[in-house]
Design an enzyme around this catalytic site. Sequence first.
Site, PDB file in Angstrom:
ATOM      1  N   CYS A 132       0.351  16.710  11.748  1.00 23.64           N
ATOM      2  CA  CYS A 132       0.843  17.833  13.052  1.00 23.64           C
ATOM      3  C   CYS A 132       2.426  17.384  12.472  1.00 23.64           C
ATOM      4  O   CYS A 132       2.780  16.174  12.663  1.00 23.64           O
ATOM      5  CB  CYS A 132       0.314  17.610  13.942  1.00 23.64           C
ATOM      6  SG  CYS A 132      -1.729  18.587  14.725  1.00 23.64           S
ATOM      7  N   ARG A 137       2.850  17.401   5.784  1.00 23.61           N
ATOM      8  CA  ARG A 137       2.222  15.937   6.847  1.00 23.61           C
ATOM      9  C   ARG A 137       0.889  16.790   7.060  1.00 23.61           C
ATOM     10  O   ARG A 137      -0.081  16.373   8.076  1.00 23.61           O
ATOM     11  CB  ARG A 137       2.664  15.993   8.575  1.00 23.61           C
ATOM     12  CG  ARG A 137       4.602  15.005   8.577  1.00 23.61           C
ATOM     13  CD  ARG A 137       4.654  15.136   9.698  1.00 23.61           C
ATOM     14  NE  ARG A 137       4.264  14.910  10.587  1.00 23.61           N
ATOM     15  CZ  ARG A 137       3.743  13.310  10.965  1.00 23.61           C
ATOM     16  NH1 ARG A 137       4.867  12.847  10.568  1.00 23.61           N
ATOM     17  NH2 ARG A 137       3.195  12.651  12.415  1.00 23.61           N
ATOM     18  N   TRP A 196      -1.884  20.654  12.713  1.00 18.35           N
ATOM     19  CA  TRP A 196      -2.969  20.147  11.505  1.00 18.35           C
ATOM     20  C   TRP A 196      -4.692  20.164  12.966  1.00 18.35           C
ATOM     21  O   TRP A 196      -4.460  19.654  13.078  1.00 18.35           O
ATOM     22  CB  TRP A 196      -3.067  18.743  10.878  1.00 18.35           C
ATOM     23  CG  TRP A 196      -4.535  18.784  10.026  1.00 18.35           C
ATOM     24  CD1 TRP A 196      -3.948  18.776   8.904  1.00 18.35           C
ATOM     25  CD2 TRP A 196      -5.371  17.843  10.324  1.00 18.35           C
ATOM     26  NE1 TRP A 196      -5.543  18.865   7.388  1.00 18.35           N
ATOM     27  CE2 TRP A 196      -6.562  18.105   8.676  1.00 18.35           C
ATOM     28  CE3 TRP A 196      -6.358  17.571  11.083  1.00 18.35           C
ATOM     29  CZ2 TRP A 196      -7.578  17.220   8.643  1.00 18.35           C
ATOM     30  CZ3 TRP A 196      -7.371  16.881  10.886  1.00 18.35           C
ATOM     31  CH2 TRP A 196      -7.691  16.895   9.553  1.00 18.35           C
ATOM     32  N   ASN A 235       1.065  16.338  19.478  1.00 15.71           N
ATOM     33  CA  ASN A 235       0.256  15.496  17.990  1.00 15.71           C
ATOM     34  C   ASN A 235      -0.541  14.563  18.499  1.00 15.71           C
ATOM     35  O   ASN A 235      -0.255  13.372  19.290  1.00 15.71           O
ATOM     36  CB  ASN A 235       1.217  15.144  17.472  1.00 15.71           C
ATOM     37  CG  ASN A 235       2.153  15.778  16.165  1.00 15.71           C
ATOM     38  OD1 ASN A 235       2.091  16.699  16.037  1.00 15.71           O
ATOM     39  ND2 ASN A 235       2.949  15.229  15.763  1.00 15.71           N
ATOM     40  N   GLY A 236      -1.721  13.824  17.959  1.00 16.20           N
ATOM     41  CA  GLY A 236      -2.833  13.594  18.152  1.00 16.20           C
ATOM     42  C   GLY A 236      -3.762  14.508  19.163  1.00 16.20           C
ATOM     43  O   GLY A 236      -4.416  14.993  19.249  1.00 16.20           O
ATOM     44  N   GLU A 274      -8.303   5.177  -7.301  1.00 17.35           N
ATOM     45  CA  GLU A 274      -6.711   6.036  -7.239  1.00 17.35           C
ATOM     46  C   GLU A 274      -6.924   7.617  -8.139  1.00 17.35           C
ATOM     47  O   GLU A 274      -6.596   8.284  -7.994  1.00 17.35           O
ATOM     48  CB  GLU A 274      -6.249   5.165  -6.992  1.00 17.35           C
ATOM     49  CG  GLU A 274      -4.673   6.250  -7.781  1.00 17.35           C
ATOM     50  CD  GLU A 274      -4.165   7.002  -6.326  1.00 17.35           C
ATOM     51  OE1 GLU A 274      -3.390   7.343  -5.891  1.00 17.35           O
ATOM     52  OE2 GLU A 274      -5.218   6.169  -4.995  1.00 17.35           O
ATOM     53  N   LYS A 316      -6.779  11.334  -6.781  1.00 18.00           N
ATOM     54  CA  LYS A 316      -6.035  12.003  -6.923  1.00 18.00           C
ATOM     55  C   LYS A 316      -6.285  13.871  -7.778  1.00 18.00           C
ATOM     56  O   LYS A 316      -5.932  14.313  -7.164  1.00 18.00           O
ATOM     57  CB  LYS A 316      -4.888  11.952  -7.948  1.00 18.00           C
ATOM     58  CG  LYS A 316      -3.874  10.607  -7.951  1.00 18.00           C
ATOM     59  CD  LYS A 316      -2.961  11.129  -6.878  1.00 18.00           C
ATOM     60  CE  LYS A 316      -3.292  11.242  -6.126  1.00 18.00           C
ATOM     61  NZ  LYS A 316      -3.308   9.732  -4.911  1.00 18.00           N
ATOM     62  N   GLU A 361      -8.172  15.046  -4.136  1.00 13.78           N
ATOM     63  CA  GLU A 361      -7.545  15.928  -3.382  1.00 13.78           C
ATOM     64  C   GLU A 361      -6.951  17.173  -3.444  1.00 13.78           C
ATOM     65  O   GLU A 361      -6.867  18.251  -2.647  1.00 13.78           O
ATOM     66  CB  GLU A 361      -6.839  14.951  -2.987  1.00 13.78           C
ATOM     67  CG  GLU A 361      -6.074  13.924  -3.400  1.00 13.78           C
ATOM     68  CD  GLU A 361      -4.940  13.258  -2.931  1.00 13.78           C
ATOM     69  OE1 GLU A 361      -5.332  12.942  -1.419  1.00 13.78           O
ATOM     70  OE2 GLU A 361      -4.351  11.738  -3.397  1.00 13.78           O
ATOM     71  N   HIS A 384     -27.197   1.742 -12.829  1.00 13.09           N
ATOM     72  CA  HIS A 384     -27.651   1.670 -11.495  1.00 13.09           C
ATOM     73  C   HIS A 384     -27.518   3.184 -10.615  1.00 13.09           C
ATOM     74  O   HIS A 384     -27.393   2.977  -9.722  1.00 13.09           O
ATOM     75  CB  HIS A 384     -26.918   0.932 -11.255  1.00 13.09           C
ATOM     76  CG  HIS A 384     -26.609  -0.988 -11.373  1.00 13.09           C
ATOM     77  ND1 HIS A 384     -27.986  -1.277 -11.559  1.00 13.09           N
ATOM     78  CD2 HIS A 384     -26.123  -1.189 -11.997  1.00 13.09           C
ATOM     79  CE1 HIS A 384     -27.333  -2.689 -12.846  1.00 13.09           C
ATOM     80  NE2 HIS A 384     -26.947  -2.676 -12.321  1.00 13.09           N
ATOM     81  N   LYS A 430      -0.534  14.983   5.172  1.00 17.32           N
ATOM     82  CA  LYS A 430      -0.089  13.583   4.409  1.00 17.32           C
ATOM     83  C   LYS A 430       0.149  12.718   5.309  1.00 17.32           C
ATOM     84  O   LYS A 430       0.043  10.940   4.566  1.00 17.32           O
ATOM     85  CB  LYS A 430       1.686  14.374   4.000  1.00 17.32           C
ATOM     86  CG  LYS A 430       2.794  12.741   3.981  1.00 17.32           C
ATOM     87  CD  LYS A 430       2.622  12.433   1.991  1.00 17.32           C
ATOM     88  CE  LYS A 430       3.163  11.564   0.958  1.00 17.32           C
ATOM     89  NZ  LYS A 430       2.734  10.923   0.153  1.00 17.32           N
TER      90      LYS A 430
END
Length: 606
Positions: free
Chosen positions: A2, A27, A74, A100-101, A483, A487, A490, A506, A601
């Site tokens: 947001c 964001r 968001w 926001n929140g 990482e 990438k 996402e 395993h 973000k």
Amino acid sequence: MCGIVGVTGTDKSVAILIDGLKRLEYRGYDSAGIYVNDQAGHDFLIKRAGRIANLEGALTPEVQGLAGIGHTRWATHGEPNQANAHPQYSADQRFYLVHNGVIENYKDLKAEYLSDVQFKSQTDTEVIVQLVDKFVTAYEMDTKAALLKVLRLISRDSSYAFALMDREQPDTLYVAKNKSPLLVGIGQGYNMVGSDAISMLKQTNEFMEIEDHELVIVKPDHVTIESFTNEEKHRDTFTVDMDPDAADKGAYPFYMLKEIDEQPAVMRRLVQEYLGADGQPQIDTELLAQMKAADHLYIIGAGTSYHAGLIGACLFERLAHVPTTVHISSEFAYEQPLLSDNPFFIFLSQSGETADSREVLVHVNENHWPSLTITNVDKSTLSREATHTLLLYAGPEIAVASTKAYTAQVAVQAILAKALGEFVGNQAAQSFDIKDELAKVANGMQALVDSKEEIEAIAANALAKPRNAFYIGRGIDWAVSLEAALKLKEISYVQAEGFASGELKHGTIALIEKDTPVVGIITQDRTAGLTRSNLEETAARGANVLTIVARHLAKEDDAIILPDVDPMIAPLLSVVPAQLLAYYTSLGKGLDVDKPRNLAKSVTVQ
């Protein structure tokens, strides 16, 4: 997650709000809206699901104002649609609120005070704006008193950043926050609020921080700060030295590609900022003394920052001989492990606003433990509240998928580990020529980003069609595999996972099918042969094997060859092809590389 922007005192309010919202797109969001008031009896509320372009398309010439608030949402409570978009408003359309929140006790508040109100949305935000209206109309409170009453009713575990407007005081923004970031921007004849400095940089570089549990009243010519107990506070402003155009794409099709290409320059900037002419780290001795006094380092991060911390732990243990563990912030906050007697905490966060990391930092400060934030954003919440700060100097990172902030986090940790190692007299640190190695890294990164066409072809051939993919490696290469997989998943929506290559037998090898991509990262002499053996096991079961290999370990059929650097900082190079593979896989699928679905973000809710 947001974004909020608000302004009062200028007839350019609509343009400023839209520009600010665009600068907050990074964001993450799924709807957007603005409310503006011309202070002459006319006001306008425009909201749309989807992108800001949809909102812009709904603006007509008469939509003008001298003050307004805007929001990118968001979704947390209710699906992403026009009704749930912000600003939310009271039943009598007097009050308008962006938020926001997450309000944890919104259902209790709704049941206790608002059973007679007809709600238009599914949001917790509407509960707050309806409450303000209820207290003004039913209890004959003024707006300030009503908002303060609401703020005191909100549970302390809630997170919020609020900007409220009252049609009867159209030049005033009522602002408050807890856990979620919000700043005041000081303009010439007008003032602003925004979720971060980037949203306001085109208008001003002078800002005032807002602390938790404060009510801030923003008018065109002054700003008043009060505690929830009506104690007025004075606060100095600060400036942010950043070119607002640095956050533009320029000629690039996507921010992510631009930010990948900027990594060599970031490495050179870090050398300039943190290393002297003699190559020695220039790190505050008070910071080093507190780290030396610690018997254990705890690195706290989330997502990409957590992965960078895994590299950092190796560096601190090898160069400074101090035990170091890495923790996911959302887990540490609520399942704290047994700690050593003299802990030191390192917080990794690109934005400096990660809610879960801040939850940990609050606990750290309550116990008076020393801490360091490594962040890209000066004067961010984690920066202000930690004992020390080291900046990444990476410039604005706009794409949701982090690239240059990750490599900057690894590089800064390497510099700090070198400095700490020398401070404690460790020979390994004294013999590690960090300045020369980072110069090699910068040149190696440049060579890799200049080879985009080759990596694009690999992505098209190996990753465009499969629904699953695996990155594997051992030791520090395994940390990079995590990482690399993040990438890919996402931004291309390929179900990608990173594994320690020895763990394949395993259970994970059961997932290998014909043409499943398995990418091996090989930069460490001790484990190169073992990882190659694991890759052969997957190839025998039909996998499409690719390799990212340091030059001195390379063989004829390796896919991507990396320039040689010290193995401790090889992740700075091995991650770059993985970033490009993810980028070109997403691009080939026609996806929005910079704004992948469902992601934000800056994660400012827990």
